[in-house]
Motif scaffolding. Structure first.
Motif, PDB file in Angstrom:
ATOM      1  N   ASP A   1     -20.331  26.930 -37.579  1.00  0.00           N
ATOM      2  CA  ASP A   1     -20.698  26.542 -36.235  1.00  0.00           C
ATOM      3  C   ASP A   1     -20.814  25.028 -36.212  1.00  0.00           C
ATOM      4  O   ASP A   1     -21.489  24.438 -37.057  1.00  0.00           O
TER       5      ASP A   1
ATOM      6  N   VAL B   1     -20.276  25.113 -30.574  1.00  0.00           N
ATOM      7  CA  VAL B   1     -18.919  25.503 -30.955  1.00  0.00           C
ATOM      8  C   VAL B   1     -19.029  26.447 -32.144  1.00  0.00           C
ATOM      9  O   VAL B   1     -19.755  26.170 -33.101  1.00  0.00           O
TER      10      VAL B   1
ATOM     11  N   ARG C   1     -11.071  21.419 -30.216  1.00  0.00           N
ATOM     12  CA  ARG C   1     -12.522  21.600 -30.317  1.00  0.00           C
ATOM     13  C   ARG C   1     -13.176  20.404 -29.640  1.00  0.00           C
ATOM     14  O   ARG C   1     -12.988  19.268 -30.060  1.00  0.00           O
TER      15      ARG C   1
ATOM     16  N   GLN D   1     -18.195  27.103 -26.923  1.00  0.00           N
ATOM     17  CA  GLN D   1     -16.748  27.209 -27.111  1.00  0.00           C
ATOM     18  C   GLN D   1     -16.479  28.044 -28.360  1.00  0.00           C
ATOM     19  O   GLN D   1     -16.997  27.757 -29.438  1.00  0.00           O
TER      20      GLN D   1
ATOM     21  N   VAL E   1     -19.866  20.828 -23.714  1.00  0.00           N
ATOM     22  CA  VAL E   1     -19.830  21.868 -24.750  1.00  0.00           C
ATOM     23  C   VAL E   1     -21.092  21.728 -25.597  1.00  0.00           C
ATOM     24  O   VAL E   1     -21.249  20.775 -26.350  1.00  0.00           O
TER      25      VAL E   1
ATOM     26  N   VAL F   1     -13.776  29.070 -30.954  1.00  0.00           N
ATOM     27  CA  VAL F   1     -12.528  28.476 -31.421  1.00  0.00           C
ATOM     28  C   VAL F   1     -11.922  29.289 -32.553  1.00  0.00           C
ATOM     29  O   VAL F   1     -12.577  30.119 -33.183  1.00  0.00           O
TER      30      VAL F   1
ATOM     31  N   ASP G   1     -12.942  30.188 -24.901  1.00  0.00           N
ATOM     32  CA  ASP G   1     -12.179  29.509 -25.950  1.00  0.00           C
ATOM     33  C   ASP G   1     -11.628  28.168 -25.477  1.00  0.00           C
ATOM     34  O   ASP G   1     -11.321  27.309 -26.312  1.00  0.00           O
TER      35      ASP G   1
ATOM     36  N   GLU H   1     -12.150  24.614 -23.702  1.00  0.00           N
ATOM     37  CA  GLU H   1     -13.252  23.730 -23.337  1.00  0.00           C
ATOM     38  C   GLU H   1     -13.205  23.333 -21.868  1.00  0.00           C
ATOM     39  O   GLU H   1     -14.248  23.111 -21.248  1.00  0.00           O
TER      40      GLU H   1
END
Length: 234
Positions: free
Chosen positions: A3, A222, A213, A194, A219, A196, A177, A179
């Motif tokens: 993460d 992630v 990303r 997000q 965001v 990914v 997925d 952004e």
């Protein structure tokens, strides 16, 4: 499976409405399920425009980037029938999506309501959920028809969804997925995540910008492992 926590990281402890994108979010991009849809979309653009494959593919990606979906671009520029398009591009093999009981159980255990907000259609979403083992997991699937064909990332797509279900964005989280689909959720007060692909994922049908990303303020989290992220959520 890491993460990545951008500077805007915030807690999800206040969240009562959990909103998930479908494609490449609830199943891994490595299934390449959307690659099947992607190819069928290219063929559809070829039929509509009479362009060759490479030119049709370039136009498809331009519409996808500029209009939110290729469908929106085709409706705007070529006045196609959206129902015919959706039926055609979702005639695919769903077997690459395998059951994921860990993810299903983790989402089921989340406190509050769970929704899908997808630029696909309900039929496609139900086919994916059957494969995952989560037919009854979500309160509602809000699809491109419910959006009146105005897709994410346009603000109207979110506003109609919030109004229909009485969602307070400040108590909701959005998982996607892409952004760009998290910009409006951030602006209206949602917590954003997000989802990914793994670092080493690559596919000839996926443009580099689709795998980006983000580290911008829109965001907040992630992850490349949604089930683990939800279990260990901050």
């Amino acid at each position: 499976m890491n993460d990545l926590a951008p500077p805007a990281t915030r807690s999800l402890s206040h969240v009562t409405d959990w909103v998930f994108d479908l494609d490449n979010t609830l199943y891994p991009r490595t299934c390449n399920l959307f690659a099947q849809i992607d190819t069928r979309i290219t063929n559809y653009v070829m039929d509509v425009t009479q362009l060759d494959f490479d030119s049709a593919r370039s136009l498809q990606k331009t519409y996808y980037r500029d209009y939110g979906t290729t469908l929106n671009g085709l409706m705007t520029r070529h006045e196609i029938d959206p129902d015919h398009f959706l039926t055609s591009v979702h005639a695919i093999d769903y077997s690459p999506v395998i059951a994921h009981p860990d993810l299903v159980d983790t989402i089921r255990a989340l406190p509050g309501r769970k929704f899908i907000l997808t630029n696909g259609d309900v039929g496609h979403a139900r086919s994916v959920l059957r494969q995952l083992g989560g037919d009854d997991l979500f309160e509602h699937v809000h699809d491109i028809r419910a959006m009146t064909y105005v897709p994410k990332p346009h603000k109207a797509a979110y506003d109609g969804f919030f109004a229909l279900h009485g969602i307070d964005p400040s108590r909701a989280a959005m998982f996607d997925d892409l952004e760009k689909n998290l910009v409006v959720p951030h602006e209206v007060g949602m917590t954003t995540v997000q989802v990914v692909a793994a670092e080493d994922y690559a596919h000839e049908q996926v443009e580099a910008w689709e795998l980006g990303r983000a580290a911008g303020p829109h965001v907040h989290h992630v992850t490349d492992d949604l089930a683990r992220f939800l279990r260990e959520r901050p």
